[in-house]
Design an enzyme around this catalytic site. Structure first.
Site, PDB file in Angstrom:
ATOM      1  NE  ARG A 112      -4.142  -1.851   1.872  1.00  0.00           N
ATOM      2  CZ  ARG A 112      -4.989  -2.321   2.772  1.00  0.00           C
ATOM      3  NH1 ARG A 112      -4.773  -2.125   4.039  1.00  0.00           N
ATOM      4  NH2 ARG A 112      -6.052  -2.989   2.391  1.00  0.00           N
ATOM      5  CE  LYS A 125     -21.859 -18.630   3.725  1.00  0.00           C
ATOM      6  NZ  LYS A 125     -21.824 -17.903   4.996  1.00  0.00           N
ATOM      7  N   GLY A 180     -11.163  -9.188  -2.194  1.00  0.00           N
ATOM      8  CA  GLY A 180     -10.925 -10.257  -1.232  1.00  0.00           C
ATOM      9  C   GLY A 180     -10.021 -11.391  -1.669  1.00  0.00           C
ATOM     10  N   GLY A 235     -13.497  -4.180   0.081  1.00  0.00           N
ATOM     11  CA  GLY A 235     -14.883  -3.721   0.207  1.00  0.00           C
ATOM     12  C   GLY A 235     -15.243  -2.671  -0.833  1.00  0.00           C
TER      13      GLY A 235
HETATM   14  P1  AMP Z   1     -15.528 -15.436  -0.871  1.00  0.00           P
HETATM   15  O1  AMP Z   1     -14.993 -14.757   0.364  1.00  0.00           O
HETATM   16  O2  AMP Z   1     -17.014 -15.509  -0.933  1.00  0.00           O
HETATM   17  O3  AMP Z   1     -14.902 -14.899  -2.131  1.00  0.00           O
HETATM   18  O4  AMP Z   1     -15.114 -16.956  -0.742  1.00  0.00           O
HETATM   19  C1  AMP Z   1     -13.778 -17.374  -0.727  1.00  0.00           C
HETATM   20  C2  AMP Z   1     -13.719 -18.710  -0.071  1.00  0.00           C
HETATM   21  O5  AMP Z   1     -14.498 -19.632  -0.780  1.00  0.00           O
HETATM   22  C3  AMP Z   1     -12.330 -19.291  -0.022  1.00  0.00           C
HETATM   23  O6  AMP Z   1     -11.895 -19.304   1.307  1.00  0.00           O
HETATM   24  C4  AMP Z   1     -12.492 -20.700  -0.569  1.00  0.00           C
HETATM   25  O7  AMP Z   1     -11.856 -21.663   0.201  1.00  0.00           O
HETATM   26  C5  AMP Z   1     -13.990 -20.900  -0.510  1.00  0.00           C
HETATM   27  N1  AMP Z   1     -14.459 -21.895  -1.481  1.00  0.00           N
HETATM   28  C6  AMP Z   1     -14.260 -21.923  -2.798  1.00  0.00           C
HETATM   29  N2  AMP Z   1     -14.770 -23.030  -3.348  1.00  0.00           N
HETATM   30  C7  AMP Z   1     -15.329 -23.769  -2.347  1.00  0.00           C
HETATM   31  C8  AMP Z   1     -16.019 -25.005  -2.297  1.00  0.00           C
HETATM   32  N3  AMP Z   1     -16.216 -25.717  -3.373  1.00  0.00           N
HETATM   33  N4  AMP Z   1     -16.438 -25.432  -1.087  1.00  0.00           N
HETATM   34  C9  AMP Z   1     -16.225 -24.687  -0.002  1.00  0.00           C
HETATM   35  N5  AMP Z   1     -15.585 -23.495   0.011  1.00  0.00           N
HETATM   36  C10 AMP Z   1     -15.142 -23.033  -1.155  1.00  0.00           C
END
Ligand code: AMP
Length: 395
Positions: A35, A197, A353, A376
């Site tokens: 940064r 998610k 992220g 964010g």
């Molecule tokens: P996000 O913060 O929503 O971008 O999610 C990132 C996280 O999703 C990472 O820590 C990954 O380990 C998790 N992730 C990706 N694919 C899978 C999966 N098939 N099952 C469970 N977690 C997952």
């Protein structure tokens, strides 16, 4: 868009909001100076014009004045990176700060103490912002990481500078990159959304369906879509209450002519563990007791083709549980595809992220067009929100 290149800073004092919220170890040493490096071009431009720079930032989340969050700890690191001995003042407003600014000569840099030692900062207090505004002739915002916050130093202070305000080069680059993906980029435009998610990405999906030609959906989000379509997902991660939403997204995409690409096969595991037994299975025929933790080989090939045919690419979120070595292959392969497309002339933006963490971990950082510095702020931009820190400069 007004940037530092529209100003000559000769004999001017630039009040620059930087994001020096860097990680420190227990000896208060900076463990990742990205940064600080990122703000360097803006500061150097001011100095080379013959101006001086007053730097303001937050560090961590202090409760009042706490020595461990003092910016004095990083003054030497900033000096080393800029190649200029940085002066430091123990407050960010008031007589002491004003005197230190008055004593600045062209070519000099002053670092103000942590903005968040005053609770007025995060409250967006107008009186506090007015006090800050006394510390410079021109306000420069170069802190993308906090551009989604209407804090005193990121937003409110701008109202005291009439026309004398602009974006630093880092923030300008962030805005340009997002704009390329969301409106001005060459077609076909492809967005890759991974991560865990649907619920955390839904607003982004809804916003970008109007802007992209292809949407690749991967990672843990996959299984909510597959189950909604009647597939067997075994023990894979799934948000049951989002199944209807998933079907709506697919329908909307079809109406808008957006091609959605979902995994066709996955690397299944019999436990959420790097050492679990694994096998490649069809995404809609995952046996009970097994869960999809990474993209399968067919999927990797399909996504590769889509990416290589794209001229503008956005990547947000991993394709698998990349933190575990045995389930990182899909994410690495995707990174390689994006790098290859970039070498062939595509514009690629990685942001928000975990994809930034993955890109850094696997060394793709310098091989894509741009890696966003704001988590964010990036997500809110992709959701179509106007960030207050950006609106305040444009006003
Ligand atoms: P996000 O913060 O929503 O971008 O999610 C990132 C996280 O999703 C990472 O820590 C990954 O380990 C998790 N992730 C990706 N694919 C899978 C999966 N098939 N099952 C469970 N977690 C997952």
């Amino acid at each position: 868009m007004k940037t530092i290149n529209d100003f000559n800073f000769e004999n001017k004092k630039a009040l620059i909001r930087v994001d020096f919220n860097v990680p420190l170890n227990e000896n208060f040493e900076v463990t990742d100076a990205t940064r600080i490096q990122a703000a360097k071009p803006t500061i150097i431009k001011v100095l080379e014009d013959g101006g001086s720079a007053v730097l303001m930032s937050h560090l961590g989340r202090p409760q009042g004045v706490q020595d461990e969050f003092s910016l004095k700890h990083i003054a030497d690191d900033i000096s080393d990176i800029l190649g200029v001995q940085v002066k430091y003042v123990a407050d960010c407003v008031g007589q002491e700060a004003e005197d230190a600014v008055a004593a600045l000569s062209p070519g000099e840099v002053l670092l103000l103490e942590n903005l968040r030692f005053h609770t007025s900062e995060t409250k967006g207090d107008v009186t506090f912002a007015e006090q800050l505004s006394k510390l410079g002739d021109i306000y420069v915002n170069d802190a993308f990481g906090t551009a989604h916050r209407a804090h005193a130093s990121t937003t409110i202070v701008a109202q005291f500078f009439a026309d004398n305000k602009c974006f630093g080069s880092l923030l300008a680059k962030e805005i340009e990159s997002i704009d390329k993906v969301l409106s001005s980029g060459e077609k076909p435009v492809t967005a890759v959304l991974g991560g865990s998610k649907v619920s955390s990405k839904i607003t982004i999906i809804e916003n970008i369906l109007d802007k992209v030609d292809h949407l690749i959906i991967g990672g843990g989000m996959t299984y909510t879509f597959v189950k909604a379509q009647g597939g067997q997902i075994g023990d894979s991660i799934c948000e049951d209450d989002k199944q209807e939403l998933a079907l709506e997204i697919l329908k909307k995409a079809e109406e808008k002519g957006v091609q959605i690409h979902l995994p066709v096969d996955v690397l299944g595991a019999d436990a959420f563990d790097n050492d679990a037994n694994t096998k490649v299975v069809a995404v809609n025929a995952i046996p009970e007791g097994w869960q999809g933790l990474d993209a399968g080989p067919e999927t990797i090939k399909n996504f590769h083709e889509v990416i290589l045919n794209s001229k503008t690419i956005l990547w947000n979120g991993p394709l698998g549980v990349f933190e575990m070595e045995n389930f990182a292959k899909g994410t690495i392969a995707l990174g390689n595809s994006i790098v290859e497309a970039t070498e062939k002339g595509a514009f690629s933006l990685v942001g928000g992220g975990d994809s930034v963490a993955a890109v850094k971990q696997f060394g793709f950082g310098s091989k894509v067009s741009y890696v966003s510095t704001g988590g964010g702020a990036m997500l809110e931009s992709l959701e179509g929100k106007t960030l207050p820190g950006i609106a305040a400069i444009e006003k």
